[in-house]
Scaffold this active site. Sequence first.
Site, mmCIF file in Angstrom:
data_model
loop_
_atom_site.group_PDB
_atom_site.id
_atom_site.type_symbol
_atom_site.label_atom_id
_atom_site.label_comp_id
_atom_site.label_asym_id
_atom_site.label_seq_id
_atom_site.Cartn_x
_atom_site.Cartn_y
_atom_site.Cartn_z
ATOM 1 N N TRP A 61 0.834 -1.204 0.000
ATOM 2 C CA TRP A 61 0.000 0.000 0.000
ATOM 3 C C TRP A 61 0.871 1.257 0.000
ATOM 4 C CZ3 TRP A 61 -0.534 4.029 3.531
ATOM 5 C CH2 TRP A 61 -1.607 4.902 3.301
ATOM 6 N N HIS A 62 1.967 1.224 0.773
ATOM 7 C CA HIS A 62 2.865 2.380 0.798
ATOM 8 C C HIS A 62 3.511 2.611 -0.565
ATOM 9 C CE1 HIS A 62 2.686 2.255 5.262
ATOM 10 N NE2 HIS A 62 3.032 3.528 5.153
ATOM 11 N N ASP A 63 4.045 1.559 -1.126
ATOM 12 C CA ASP A 63 4.669 1.645 -2.457
ATOM 13 C C ASP A 63 5.075 0.239 -2.872
ATOM 14 O OD1 ASP A 63 5.547 2.747 -4.779
ATOM 15 O OD2 ASP A 63 6.968 4.147 -3.855
#
Length: 549
Positions: A432-434
């Site tokens: 989700w962050h990257d």
Amino acid sequence: MKVDDLPPTIKTKEKITIKPSRWHTKEFYFYYVCFCIVVPYMFYVPYKLSTKTHPNYPKYADLLSEGWIFGRQVDDSDAQYSQFREHIPKIIPLLVIHILLNAANKRCHFIKSHIRFSLLTSLVVLVIFHGSSSLKYLFIISISYTIGRRTRGTKWNPILTWLFNLAILFLNEHYSGYRFADMFGSWLEPVDAFEGVQGRWHVLFNFAMLRLVSFNMDYYWACNAQEKQELVVKDHTENQPPLNDKDRIVTPLKDLDKDYGYLNFLAYILYTPLLLCGPIITYNDFISQFKYPSKNITKRYVITYAIRLVIVILIMELTLHYLYVVAISKSRAWDGASPLEMSMIGYFNLVIIWMKLLIPWRFFRFWSLADGIWVEENMVRCMSNNFSAQRFWKSWHRTFNRWITRYIYIPLGGTKYMTYNMWIVFTFVALWHDIELRLLAWGWLICLFLLPEIIASSLFSERKFGDKPYYRFVCGLGAVANILMMMIANLVGFAVGLDGVKEMLTKIFGTAHGLSFLASVTICLFIAVQIMFEIRETEKRRGDPKWKM
């Protein structure tokens, strides 16, 4: 089926033991002396590394920018915070206009429905922020809405919702926001040129994805509750306000067609103060607050919060003007650095990461509070006031943690399967962050480092050994190990990466001097942990629920 079962919540009945204060004991007076010596020196070390006379200064000098404090340059090399810092002067007028317009509508009723007026202003701001990409934004969220409404309370709702939104995360990254010219021809390049203030809309769409899942899942549980007729749902149309904040979250809204309608959905997804990066609020909670405003919001609270926001921004400015640790780590300008200097570069990188997230989240939370919508604080504790990996994630990005608990952790089985589902949870959090290997490494390191604490907590619980005089000190040693492991994991994920951490650890563990330094660090952290323990005990004595975090 009860309200709390949609989704179920974790309930624990535990005996709370109140212990006498240790603040005025000889042991803690010794700790105070240590603090007065060690903490100032911790600041002095990176300050010395950040002077023009230091041999490594030329290696990172090009990453510094012109500052405004006493002729010092500023370390504005962190791209994420630099962008926020640059846009603050542009966003503040928008904040003022948005709040004044919504306040005027509440008083003068230009549009009778406040949520409809909020939607209108949100659509205007969406175009200002994302320009022509607003059309892509609306198209994607409308597909997710259609999935939720069509599948209602069937098992296909959560399945298709998750598949679609996870796919969008990957597709957004792969196609870099879907340029019109790439999809339909070069004649649409002028349309792509209208980017708005934040042209890279897809980078921040991850937060919208959380709201999309929240709407569909809240609607899914509401459909099941009504269809099975096993739940007496509070009717919000009969002047029965929610009893508390938890009640707003877990209680489904009454009218499935109206309350979960498309316009309400758009108002929630596009709500201006929380559009770019949260904090995160669930759909049920958001709509409930338009029906019954939160009593948590007072004029005094909002003004005090604004003052706190200004203070933390000034502290960040002082830090960036006097400690150039981000530039040092980016250029790896640590040749000849001692283990102490290496560790302070790493530690203050983590402090700056904490502040660069704290400030935007507080800014947008202040905006939301001033507009009358209560959202929880994301950073409940200072980064340096954490000793437990499990508790750390309850106080770091708290609204995201609560979102994960409601929509992933509990549906996967909660504490019953904790040692298994935490791998799924942190894999999702990392992606989700990257979509990067270093973030996957970070997520899996967190899981790995959580296991010792989980095992130790079950074998040596406070319920069994809390009355033993040595228990506090044994826990202190375990907490020191926790802190070191959390620092390593977060340095890998958000600061210097795997290679940087390897280099740091080699300098610390590869020499006798480094090992003696590690022993000193262990003693200092042990003292800090005892202070943290007593802070929790003080919170427990005054009935503050924060003692569990």
